[in-house]
Design an enzyme around this catalytic site. Structure first.
Site, PDB file in Angstrom:
ATOM      1  N   GLY A 209     -26.990  85.625   8.553  1.00  0.00           N
ATOM      2  CA  GLY A 209     -27.833  84.466   8.218  1.00  0.00           C
ATOM      3  C   GLY A 209     -27.186  83.648   7.118  1.00  0.00           C
ATOM      4  N   ASN A 210     -27.950  82.800   6.475  1.00  0.00           N
ATOM      5  CA  ASN A 210     -27.424  82.026   5.342  1.00  0.00           C
ATOM      6  C   ASN A 210     -28.569  81.726   4.371  1.00  0.00           C
ATOM      7  OD1 ASN A 210     -28.631  79.346   6.058  1.00  0.00           O
ATOM      8  ND2 ASN A 210     -27.390  79.686   7.900  1.00  0.00           N
ATOM      9  N   PHE A 211     -28.225  81.090   3.267  1.00  0.00           N
ATOM     10  CA  PHE A 211     -29.207  80.935   2.175  1.00  0.00           C
ATOM     11  C   PHE A 211     -30.117  79.714   2.315  1.00  0.00           C
ATOM     12  CE2 PHE A 211     -25.808  83.399  -0.018  1.00  0.00           C
ATOM     13  CZ  PHE A 211     -26.561  84.550  -0.231  1.00  0.00           C
TER      14      PHE A 211
END
Ligand code: CTP
Length: 400
Positions: A209-211
């Protein structure tokens, strides 16, 4: 919707002036900047101190504020400052003077100088409200293009029952908001927004995923709704939700779910803004259950995801506006413009990770918006809602 707008509230002398304090509070709560100009007689009903405290600005009523210093209130500047002028309560006396160009106080001089839309909320006793001269004043003001917030019916300060009560502060705010919405270029338009991260499953318990928090895209969706659009928000995994429950929300998890949700019905979309931080790669195979810790090293083979912006760019018709985001850490302008052309977007919003207070998870952002034909708009560091409003303003007014 009124966030960041300059509202000039004129108060004339009616018992309803006490409600003006609530009106100031509502405008401030909406995020508007408020200045108050009051007639001398109105100060008997509501104190300038109350209004100054609530509006966070000095209350104005004299042409010459400081006779000793020779300073005066520039009614022309004040009139030009305002995005909207609201005279509430507007007495029969003030309405008659406005209708006839009488200019014997600061409120009236400011009214004559105002170039913005002017709203009046009449407040008076029923016989005064019914009187032909009041009707004439209101008709004349409407002829000038001013807007009348209709007075309500009910018990009046005199003890009589009937028409003449000033509209309630909430009604005045919603009257103004309906006006703003009706003027909006987004009124009735179909808008698609995607936002947030995507999660690409590695196995049943892990993902790539990512932030991204989704804050920017959610603000864009809320701003579009407030401008009268029918909004569809396709949102990756995020704890946040739009403010407006009327926004159609499609929660998705992966890049391929997001592609599918964005593609559905795209032919009916007028504006699409793709702000999501979509994963560029996804595992080729998703393991069943949980991958066990058996080896010293583990490699996961990834394959490119389909680019949603580019896919919609290839389907886009001339009457559709497509906007992408670009998150860059170097050669920002060049890379952003490259994406604009490669993906056939009409605008690209550049987010630089080098700007403090901009980017993932923050409440603020700083962007540059590039159009296909080379127009560029740079923002200050602003709240994400203000950035959202700027994006909508830019893409609906840039003539490319
Ligand atoms: N985008 C998309 N689908 C993808 C990847 C990106 O729709 N699979 C969109 C983003 O939503 C954004 C734009 O493409 O509107 C640019 O995304 P960005 O991450 O800045 O660039 P990429 O094209 O992914 O290229 P790179 O990661 O190499 O900078």
């Amino acid at each position: 919707m009124l966030k960041g707008k300059n509202i000039l509230l004129g108060i004339s002398a009616s018992i309803a002036a006490y409600k003006a304090a609530f009106l100031v509070r509502l405008f401030i709560k909406e995020g508007a900047n408020v200045k108050v100009v009051i007639t001398d007689a109105a100060k008997e009903f509501v104190t300038p101190l109350t209004l100054a405290t609530l509006s966070k600005n000095p209350v104005l009523s004299e042409f010459i504020e400081n006779p000793d210093e020779g300073t005066w209130t520039n009614h022309v500047e004040l009139g030009l400052w305002a995005d909207y002028m609201i005279i509430a309560p507007a007495t029969a006396n003030t309405l008659a003077k406005m209708a006839n160009g009488v200019c014997d106080n600061l409120l009236l001089a400011t009214y004559l100088s105002a170039k913005c839309p002017v709203f009046v909320a009449p407040a008076m006793d029923l016989d005064m409200y019914k009187h032909g001269s009041t009707k004439d004043s209101l008709a004349k003001l409407e002829d000038f293009g001013n807007l009348v917030v209709p007075a309500g019916s009910g018990e009046l300060a005199s003890g009589l029952e009937g028409e003449g009560r000033m509209a309630e502060p909430e009604e005045i705010v919603s009257f103004l908001e309906s006006y703003v919405r009706a003027k909006s270029p987004l009124l009735g338009k179909n808008v698609l927004i995607n936002a947030g991260p995507t999660y690409e499953k590695i196995d049943d318990v892990r993902f790539i995923g990512n932030f991204s928090s989704g804050k920017m895209g959610i603000a864009i969706a809320d701003a579009a709704f407030e401008l009268g659009a029918n909004v569809h928000l396709v949102l990756g995994p995020s704890n946040l939700k739009p403010l407006h429950s009327e926004i159609k929300l499609t929660p998705v998890v992966s890049a391929s779910d997001m592609l599918e949700a964005c593609g559905k019905g795209f032919e009916n979309v007028d504006y699409a803004i793709l702000s999501a931080a979509v994963a560029d790669y996804t595992p080729i195979t998703k393991a069943e259950g949980k991958i066990k810790k058996k080896t010293e090293e583990l490699s996961i083979d990834l394959t490119k995801t389909q680019d949603i912006l580019q896919t919609l760019g290839s389907l886009k018709k001339d009457n559709q506006t497509l906007v992408g985001f670009a998150l860059e850490t170097e050669n920002e302008e060049e890379y952003a413009k490259g994406k604009l052309h490669k993906k056939n977007a009409d605008f690209i919003v550049l987010n630089s990770l080098q700007d403090k207070g901009a980017g993932f998870g923050t409440d603020t952002n700083k962007v540059s918006i590039f159009s296909r034909k080379g127009n560029r708009v740079d923002s200050e560091l602003l709240s994400k809602m203000e950035i959202a409003q700027l994006i909508w303003k830019t893409i609906t007014t840039t003539n490319d």
